[in-house]
Design a protein around this motif. Structure first.
Motif, PDB file in Angstrom:
ATOM      1  N   GLY B  86       0.476  -1.254   0.514  1.00 37.16           N
ATOM      2  CA  GLY B  86       0.175  -0.021  -0.126  1.00 37.16           C
ATOM      3  C   GLY B  86       0.952   1.649  -0.404  1.00 37.16           C
ATOM      4  N   ILE B  87       1.978   1.144  -0.488  1.00 41.36           N
ATOM      5  CA  ILE B  87       2.625   2.804  -1.176  1.00 41.36           C
ATOM      6  C   ILE B  87       2.833   3.022  -1.794  1.00 41.36           C
ATOM      7  CG2 ILE B  87       4.945   3.081  -1.067  1.00 41.36           C
ATOM      8  CD1 ILE B  87       6.049   0.509   0.637  1.00 41.36           C
ATOM      9  N   VAL B  88       2.251   4.563  -1.973  1.00 40.77           N
ATOM     10  CA  VAL B  88       2.470   5.278  -2.817  1.00 40.77           C
ATOM     11  C   VAL B  88       3.195   6.486  -2.733  1.00 40.77           C
ATOM     12  CG1 VAL B  88       0.338   7.006  -3.816  1.00 40.77           C
ATOM     13  CG2 VAL B  88      -0.147   4.828  -2.732  1.00 40.77           C
ATOM     14  N   MET B  89       4.164   6.818  -4.152  1.00 44.03           N
ATOM     15  CA  MET B  89       4.720   6.877  -4.068  1.00 44.03           C
ATOM     16  C   MET B  89       4.672   8.496  -5.489  1.00 44.03           C
ATOM     17  SD  MET B  89       8.120   5.108  -3.021  1.00 44.03           S
ATOM     18  CE  MET B  89       8.121   4.824  -5.280  1.00 44.03           C
ATOM     19  N   LYS B  90       5.065   9.612  -5.398  1.00 47.51           N
ATOM     20  CA  LYS B  90       4.402  10.121  -6.469  1.00 47.51           C
ATOM     21  C   LYS B  90       5.743  10.149  -8.269  1.00 47.51           C
ATOM     22  CE  LYS B  90       1.944  14.049  -4.916  1.00 47.51           C
ATOM     23  NZ  LYS B  90       2.274  15.309  -4.007  1.00 47.51           N
ATOM     24  N   ARG B  91       6.993  10.163  -6.950  1.00 44.44           N
ATOM     25  CA  ARG B  91       8.380  10.013  -8.259  1.00 44.44           C
ATOM     26  C   ARG B  91       8.347   8.575  -8.731  1.00 44.44           C
ATOM     27  NH1 ARG B  91      13.332  12.254  -8.793  1.00 44.44           N
ATOM     28  NH2 ARG B  91      14.620  11.136  -9.798  1.00 44.44           N
ATOM     29  N   PRO B  92       8.102   8.675 -10.017  1.00 44.55           N
ATOM     30  CA  PRO B  92       8.059   7.156 -10.709  1.00 44.55           C
ATOM     31  C   PRO B  92       9.581   5.903 -10.739  1.00 44.55           C
ATOM     32  CG  PRO B  92       7.472   9.401 -13.161  1.00 44.55           C
ATOM     33  CD  PRO B  92       8.099   9.908 -11.193  1.00 44.55           C
ATOM     34  N   ILE B  93       9.521   5.122 -10.314  1.00 44.45           N
ATOM     35  CA  ILE B  93      10.470   4.192  -9.875  1.00 44.45           C
ATOM     36  C   ILE B  93      12.075   4.490 -11.473  1.00 44.45           C
ATOM     37  CG2 ILE B  93      11.334   2.042  -9.923  1.00 44.45           C
ATOM     38  CD1 ILE B  93       9.914   2.981  -7.167  1.00 44.45           C
ATOM     39  N   ALA B  94      11.276   4.210 -12.702  1.00 48.91           N
ATOM     40  CA  ALA B  94      12.226   4.705 -13.825  1.00 48.91           C
ATOM     41  C   ALA B  94      13.252   5.523 -14.140  1.00 48.91           C
ATOM     42  CB  ALA B  94      11.493   4.265 -14.855  1.00 48.91           C
ATOM     43  N   ARG B  95      11.956   6.609 -12.990  1.00 52.55           N
ATOM     44  CA  ARG B  95      13.433   7.994 -13.430  1.00 52.55           C
ATOM     45  C   ARG B  95      14.620   8.104 -13.277  1.00 52.55           C
ATOM     46  NH1 ARG B  95      10.604  13.247 -10.668  1.00 52.55           N
ATOM     47  NH2 ARG B  95       8.818  12.183 -12.221  1.00 52.55           N
ATOM     48  N   PRO B  96      15.548   8.359 -14.065  1.00 55.22           N
ATOM     49  CA  PRO B  96      17.333   8.294 -13.655  1.00 55.22           C
ATOM     50  C   PRO B  96      17.058   9.215 -12.336  1.00 55.22           C
ATOM     51  CG  PRO B  96      17.055   8.766 -15.881  1.00 55.22           C
ATOM     52  CD  PRO B  96      15.618   8.832 -15.359  1.00 55.22           C
ATOM     53  N   PRO B  97      18.452   9.146 -11.453  1.00 48.78           N
ATOM     54  CA  PRO B  97      17.914  10.040  -9.709  1.00 48.78           C
ATOM     55  C   PRO B  97      18.702  10.525 -10.194  1.00 48.78           C
ATOM     56  CG  PRO B  97      19.597   7.530 -10.465  1.00 48.78           C
ATOM     57  CD  PRO B  97      18.338   7.475 -11.186  1.00 48.78           C
ATOM     58  N   THR B  98      18.560  11.592  -9.233  1.00 49.29           N
ATOM     59  CA  THR B  98      19.168  13.020  -9.226  1.00 49.29           C
ATOM     60  C   THR B  98      20.649  12.543  -8.124  1.00 49.29           C
ATOM     61  OG1 THR B  98      17.886  13.370  -7.288  1.00 49.29           O
ATOM     62  CG2 THR B  98      17.045  14.121  -8.893  1.00 49.29           C
ATOM     63  N   SER B  99      21.377  13.329  -7.943  1.00 48.92           N
ATOM     64  CA  SER B  99      22.744  12.511  -7.102  1.00 48.92           C
ATOM     65  C   SER B  99      22.632  12.669  -5.510  1.00 48.92           C
ATOM     66  CB  SER B  99      23.851  13.808  -7.317  1.00 48.92           C
ATOM     67  OG  SER B  99      25.001  13.632  -6.488  1.00 48.92           O
ATOM     68  N   PRO B 100      22.209  11.690  -4.970  1.00 45.37           N
ATOM     69  CA  PRO B 100      22.406  11.786  -3.434  1.00 45.37           C
ATOM     70  C   PRO B 100      23.482  12.052  -2.323  1.00 45.37           C
ATOM     71  CG  PRO B 100      23.119   9.638  -4.245  1.00 45.37           C
ATOM     72  CD  PRO B 100      23.683  10.076  -5.401  1.00 45.37           C
ATOM     73  N   VAL B 101      24.526  12.882  -2.850  1.00 39.37           N
ATOM     74  CA  VAL B 101      25.717  13.266  -2.050  1.00 39.37           C
ATOM     75  C   VAL B 101      25.390  14.521  -1.277  1.00 39.37           C
ATOM     76  CG1 VAL B 101      27.505  14.500  -2.331  1.00 39.37           C
ATOM     77  CG2 VAL B 101      27.423  12.794  -3.743  1.00 39.37           C
ATOM     78  N   ILE B 102      23.994  15.267  -2.016  1.00 39.45           N
ATOM     79  CA  ILE B 102      23.435  16.530  -0.738  1.00 39.45           C
ATOM     80  C   ILE B 102      23.249  16.192   0.670  1.00 39.45           C
ATOM     81  CG2 ILE B 102      23.007  18.381  -0.246  1.00 39.45           C
ATOM     82  CD1 ILE B 102      23.078  19.204  -3.361  1.00 39.45           C
ATOM     83  N   ALA B 103      21.971  15.268   0.080  1.00 35.97           N
ATOM     84  CA  ALA B 103      21.714  14.512   1.281  1.00 35.97           C
ATOM     85  C   ALA B 103      22.097  13.952   1.914  1.00 35.97           C
ATOM     86  CB  ALA B 103      20.183  13.475   0.480  1.00 35.97           C
ATOM     87  N   GLY B 104      23.046  12.478   1.456  1.00 36.56           N
ATOM     88  CA  GLY B 104      24.041  11.911   1.975  1.00 36.56           C
ATOM     89  C   GLY B 104      25.234  12.676   3.103  1.00 36.56           C
ATOM     90  N   ARG B 105      25.562  14.140   3.084  1.00 32.30           N
ATOM     91  CA  ARG B 105      26.718  14.623   3.677  1.00 32.30           C
ATOM     92  C   ARG B 105      25.486  15.866   4.433  1.00 32.30           C
ATOM     93  NH1 ARG B 105      29.906  18.138  -1.389  1.00 32.30           N
ATOM     94  NH2 ARG B 105      31.086  16.275  -2.237  1.00 32.30           N
ATOM     95  N   ALA B 106      24.251  16.256   4.764  1.00 30.51           N
ATOM     96  CA  ALA B 106      23.774  16.721   5.585  1.00 30.51           C
ATOM     97  C   ALA B 106      22.982  15.436   6.430  1.00 30.51           C
ATOM     98  CB  ALA B 106      22.230  16.683   4.497  1.00 30.51           C
ATOM     99  N   PHE B 107      23.049  14.131   6.443  1.00 31.62           N
ATOM    100  CA  PHE B 107      22.675  13.276   7.126  1.00 31.62           C
ATOM    101  C   PHE B 107      23.949  12.775   8.268  1.00 31.62           C
ATOM    102  CE2 PHE B 107      22.638   9.110   8.077  1.00 31.62           C
ATOM    103  CZ  PHE B 107      21.689   8.463   8.730  1.00 31.62           C
ATOM    104  N   HIS B 108      24.974  12.841   7.328  1.00 35.70           N
ATOM    105  CA  HIS B 108      26.150  12.514   8.507  1.00 35.70           C
ATOM    106  C   HIS B 108      26.129  13.442   9.267  1.00 35.70           C
ATOM    107  CE1 HIS B 108      26.607   8.192   7.397  1.00 35.70           C
ATOM    108  NE2 HIS B 108      26.305   8.725   5.906  1.00 35.70           N
ATOM    109  N   TRP B 109      27.105  15.000   8.687  1.00 36.73           N
ATOM    110  CA  TRP B 109      26.658  16.043   9.136  1.00 36.73           C
ATOM    111  C   TRP B 109      25.907  15.708  10.476  1.00 36.73           C
ATOM    112  CZ3 TRP B 109      24.398  20.375  11.053  1.00 36.73           C
ATOM    113  CH2 TRP B 109      25.483  21.131  12.161  1.00 36.73           C
ATOM    114  N   LEU B 110      24.434  15.802  10.537  1.00 35.48           N
ATOM    115  CA  LEU B 110      23.512  15.450  12.269  1.00 35.48           C
ATOM    116  C   LEU B 110      23.926  14.238  12.454  1.00 35.48           C
ATOM    117  CD1 LEU B 110      20.081  16.564   9.540  1.00 35.48           C
ATOM    118  CD2 LEU B 110      21.427  17.907  11.190  1.00 35.48           C
ATOM    119  N   ARG B 111      24.237  13.149  12.440  1.00 35.44           N
ATOM    120  CA  ARG B 111      24.572  12.140  12.515  1.00 35.44           C
ATOM    121  C   ARG B 111      25.733  12.501  13.456  1.00 35.44           C
ATOM    122  NH1 ARG B 111      26.506   7.654  10.049  1.00 35.44           N
ATOM    123  NH2 ARG B 111      26.362   6.268  12.131  1.00 35.44           N
ATOM    124  N   VAL B 112      26.741  13.205  13.287  1.00 39.71           N
ATOM    125  CA  VAL B 112      27.993  13.842  14.067  1.00 39.71           C
ATOM    126  C   VAL B 112      27.520  15.211  15.217  1.00 39.71           C
ATOM    127  CG1 VAL B 112      30.225  15.141  14.504  1.00 39.71           C
ATOM    128  CG2 VAL B 112      29.779  13.388  13.431  1.00 39.71           C
TER     129      VAL B 112
END
Lengths: 213, 213
Positions: B86-112
């Motif tokens: 029952g999961i609904v998502m607006k982003r289509p699975i097949a669409r090429p991804p954007t870079s996850p680098v910014i989100a990853g940097r923010a997350f690891h900065w928060l972890r510290v």
């Protein structure tokens, strides 16, 4: 629409079970698929293919067991599956495979010329390769096992393997599997729905029980 | 050995949950892993990594969604999982991804720097990307979401993303994940035992319940 019109007509279609003799996860699936299918009123059409052709030529990958990190994980996962299910095999998972072409030719020749014995021959070939560590790399070894102890059958399988017909049948099946989207062993195709991997057997069973989501 | 000596000392180790923000199967796992762990007295350490680095540079593969046959299957399998859960998502699975680098940097900065908020920020980033179809490709977008609606936090995250520290933290985590054998998203590491894929959550739960096979 009347209720009668939605009643099933005839038996449900068999489950297509795609496997490669050199795939340990295919062997694991071969031990469960018939009983699983039968418990939902289905039969199973066993179909050996050649993962090497699909992986190397169509997908452009190297053999999965040789991919860094993933290869190590697959070996670990196979050993874990074996412990969980009490499977004991003499052939080490990590040993490089022999060619499954001779076994595949024998199996597809039997599917045409002795269809009622093909499944038992496949099960015997699988057990010979993994449980007994018999390499299946000569026509004599394959004929011994696929003949199921019947001398006349052994002779027929020997002749069958050597025939151009057996090679053509295997080639056709590999091409047909690729056309149906099959890319790995084991794969299961039921009513057009594809499931890949022995880990999907529970999901396949749920699909059979409720008819999909 | 006395019975007392085998009693556990302190809390059991957390489950390491490795994921990539651009992985739909990682998102699916993120919705279940905390509750699953809690039901067995475990906590979860969320660890974002970059599948692209591992797949392309270490494994020598192209992105999985672009591999012939396998890419089509993965898209089909993801859509099937969404229907089942029952999961609904607006982003289509097949669409090429954007870079996850910014989100990853923010997350690891928060972890510290704000470890008690890192998990909630990751969940918000995941939901923004997949459910709301927000691309996470600018520092402003990522800071808006990872700041969790607190203006001062948004400012701190903005500064954090821009710092060399955040880039270094993400790089270290990716290297460490590869050293631990992680090759895909989602992966779960519990007491040294590795499970790959959202399909392994049932097996992981069995492992937690009985302590392995």
């Amino acid at each position: 629409m009347s209720e009668a019109s939605v009643l099933p007509v005839g038996d449900p279609a068999p489950i297509d079970f795609y496997f490669d003799f050199i795939s340990p996860f295919g062997y694991f699936a071969s031990l469960r698929i018939d009983a699983l299918a039968a418990s939902h009123g289905r039969t199973v059409e066993w179909r050996s293919m050649l993962v090497g052709v699909t992986v190397l030529k169509v997908m452009g990958l190297k053999p999965l067991m040789e991919i860094p990190l993933r290869g190590d994980y697959l070996k670990h996962d196979a050993a874990r599956y074996m412990r969980r299910h009490g499977i004991v095999m003499k052939r080490p998972i990590a040993r490089p495979p022999t060619s499954p072409v001779i076994a595949g030719r024998a199996f597809h020749w039997l599917r045409v010329h002795a269809p009622d014995r093909a499944r038992a021959a496949a099960a015997a070939l699988y057990a010979a390769y993994w449980v007994e560590d018999i390499p299946l790399d000569t026509v004599e070894l394959v004929a011994d096992i696929a003949g199921l102890g019947v001398a006349a059958d052994r002779r027929a399988v020997l002749d069958g393997i050597a025939s151009g017909e057996a090679a053509a049948l295997l080639r056709q099946e590999v091409d047909a599997s690729i056309a149906r989207g099959i890319f790995g062993s084991p794969s299961f195709l039921v009513d057009g729905e594809l499931f890949f991997g022995v880990d999907k057997l529970d999901l396949l069973e749920e699909w059979l029980a409720i008819g999909g989501w």
